[in-house]
Design a protein around this motif. Structure first.
Motif, mmCIF file in Angstrom:
data_model
loop_
_atom_site.group_PDB
_atom_site.id
_atom_site.type_symbol
_atom_site.label_atom_id
_atom_site.label_comp_id
_atom_site.label_asym_id
_atom_site.label_seq_id
_atom_site.Cartn_x
_atom_site.Cartn_y
_atom_site.Cartn_z
ATOM 1 N N LEU A 1 0.859 -1.199 0.000
ATOM 2 C CA LEU A 1 0.000 0.000 0.000
ATOM 3 C C LEU A 1 0.890 1.242 0.000
ATOM 4 C CD1 LEU A 1 -2.979 -0.656 2.455
ATOM 5 C CD2 LEU A 1 -2.650 -1.426 0.103
ATOM 6 N N SER A 2 0.579 2.168 -0.911
ATOM 7 C CA SER A 2 1.379 3.388 -0.982
ATOM 8 C C SER A 2 0.915 4.356 0.105
ATOM 9 C CB SER A 2 1.226 4.028 -2.362
ATOM 10 O OG SER A 2 -0.103 4.443 -2.511
ATOM 11 N N ALA A 3 1.745 5.369 0.346
ATOM 12 C CA ALA A 3 1.457 6.315 1.427
ATOM 13 C C ALA A 3 0.101 6.995 1.252
ATOM 14 C CB ALA A 3 2.568 7.351 1.499
ATOM 15 N N ASP A 4 -0.355 7.168 -0.005
ATOM 16 C CA ASP A 4 -1.638 7.864 -0.177
ATOM 17 C C ASP A 4 -2.821 6.906 -0.350
ATOM 18 O OD1 ASP A 4 -0.931 7.028 -2.621
ATOM 19 O OD2 ASP A 4 -0.964 8.992 -3.612
ATOM 20 N N ASP A 5 -2.589 5.615 -0.230
ATOM 21 C CA ASP A 5 -3.705 4.661 -0.270
ATOM 22 C C ASP A 5 -4.606 4.930 0.943
ATOM 23 O OD1 ASP A 5 -4.170 1.519 -1.493
ATOM 24 O OD2 ASP A 5 -5.167 2.076 0.394
ATOM 25 N N PRO A 6 -5.923 5.015 0.728
ATOM 26 C CA PRO A 6 -6.813 5.346 1.857
ATOM 27 C C PRO A 6 -6.712 4.363 3.029
ATOM 28 C CG PRO A 6 -8.045 5.261 -0.228
ATOM 29 C CD PRO A 6 -6.625 4.888 -0.548
ATOM 30 N N GLN A 7 -6.291 3.118 2.785
ATOM 31 C CA GLN A 7 -6.211 2.145 3.877
ATOM 32 C C GLN A 7 -4.819 2.067 4.509
ATOM 33 O OE1 GLN A 7 -9.026 1.509 4.542
ATOM 34 N NE2 GLN A 7 -9.955 1.779 2.546
ATOM 35 N N SER A 8 -3.865 2.829 3.951
ATOM 36 C CA SER A 8 -2.502 2.705 4.484
ATOM 37 C C SER A 8 -2.424 3.355 5.865
ATOM 38 C CB SER A 8 -1.492 3.358 3.543
ATOM 39 O OG SER A 8 -1.583 4.768 3.649
ATOM 40 N N TYR A 9 -1.471 2.898 6.646
ATOM 41 C CA TYR A 9 -1.274 3.489 7.979
ATOM 42 C C TYR A 9 -0.638 4.878 7.871
ATOM 43 C CZ TYR A 9 -2.778 -0.804 10.330
ATOM 44 O OH TYR A 9 -3.512 -1.861 10.817
ATOM 45 N N HIS A 10 0.093 5.123 6.750
ATOM 46 C CA HIS A 10 0.571 6.482 6.486
ATOM 47 C C HIS A 10 -0.618 7.427 6.478
ATOM 48 C CE1 HIS A 10 4.446 4.939 4.912
ATOM 49 N NE2 HIS A 10 4.871 6.185 4.984
ATOM 50 N N ARG A 11 -1.611 7.060 5.683
ATOM 51 C CA ARG A 11 -2.782 7.917 5.499
ATOM 52 C C ARG A 11 -3.561 8.062 6.813
ATOM 53 N NH1 ARG A 11 -5.721 8.659 0.521
ATOM 54 N NH2 ARG A 11 -7.554 9.828 1.120
ATOM 55 N N PHE A 12 -3.701 6.933 7.531
ATOM 56 C CA PHE A 12 -4.379 6.953 8.839
ATOM 57 C C PHE A 12 -3.720 8.002 9.738
ATOM 58 C CE2 PHE A 12 -4.681 5.845 13.278
ATOM 59 C CZ PHE A 12 -5.935 5.299 13.472
#
Ligand code: GLP
Length: 264
Positions: free
Chosen positions: A72-83
């Protein structure tokens, strides 16, 4: 382990945020270990409130998150980056270059694990690590069977974890099978750990973690070996504990001790 049983989930989140805020206020260069999940969302809301209403600043802090899904990339809505961005980083003054989440898109995820460990070490280690717990006793994504000495690495997710997290992805097939996570040993190296749990679905894992044997079958049980771990629970998450009355009495005794120290 210090076990605190508070009246509800809101009080658990507030107590967690309070402790993090204390570390941030007292330390000239605090290094925070952060976590994702529904349980810690309330902690971040409270930190944002402290930032807005009481001037809590994270400008001098650095942070390292526990884990990220592989692929999952940083801007994927499910990524922990995004969270983390949506639930905390966008709303406080932690500078962009000061927070790190493992890179789920790393070409060589094993090398990313080693890089992440080195970055934590270069920052001077983690002062306080915030943790939730999975129903199977995982911390980070250290699933049952994890080495209790493990460092940041790739882990396959357990079926139960994938099912539990499917609610965020809409369907089980969309939940990644692999993650990159700090190891149990990485977590044990933090100077202080703060594990939060609420709701009945966590009661079995909490009882096993606090009062069961130290075993790779319940990775969170390794925290029994950590010298400064506080477990903050609501009554439902504490409902499987045999010594609940003792923990409550111990907290009252502690409060008495603090009063005496203040008077002296
Ligand atoms: C995920 C995270 C864990 C977290 C767990 C519990 O699996 N990798 O770090 O502790 O979720 O999440 P929740 O608080 O939503 O129950």
């Amino acid at each position: 382990m210090r076990v605190m049983i508070l009246r509800d989930a809101e009080a658990v989140a507030a107590a967690g945020a309070q402790r993090l805020a204390e570390v941030v206020r007292r330390n000239p260069a605090p290094v925070l270990g952060l976590a994702t999940g529904g349980t810690v969302g309330g902690v971040y809301q409270e930190l944002i409130r402290l930032h807005r209403e009481q001037g809590l600043s994270l400008a001098h802090a650095r942070s390292f998150n526990l884990d990220e899904y592989l692929g999952l990339s940083a801007d994927d809505p499910q990524s922990y980056h995004r969270f983390m961005f949506e639930q905390l980083f966008a709303h406080v003054d932690l500078p962009r270059g000061n927070w790190q989440v493992p890179d789920g898109m790393a070409m060589d995820p094993r090398a990313e694990g080693r890089r992440y460990e080195a970055a934590i070490e270069a920052a001077g280690g983690i002062d306080i690590q915030l943790l939730g717990i999975g129903r199977d006793g995982h911390i980070g994504f250290n699933e049952p069977g994890s080495s209790l000495a493990s460092r940041t690495r790739v882990k396959a997710l357990a079926e139960q974890t994938r099912r539990d997290n499917a609610r965020f992805f809409g369907a089980l097939e969309r939940v990644p099978r692999l993650a990159i996570t700090m190891g149990v040993g990485t977590i044990l190296s933090a100077r202080e750990c703060l594990l939060l749990a609420t709701g009945e679905s966590k009661a079995v894992a909490i009882a096993a973690m606090v009062e069961g044997p130290v075993t790779a079958l319940v990775p969170a049980s390794a925290l029994q070996l950590h010298p400064a771990t506080t477990v903050i629970l609501d009554p439902a998450a504490a409902s499987g504990l045999k010594l609940a009355e003792y923990y409550r009495a111990a907290e009252e005794a502690e409060a008495e001790l603090r009063m005496l120290q203040k008077e002296a």
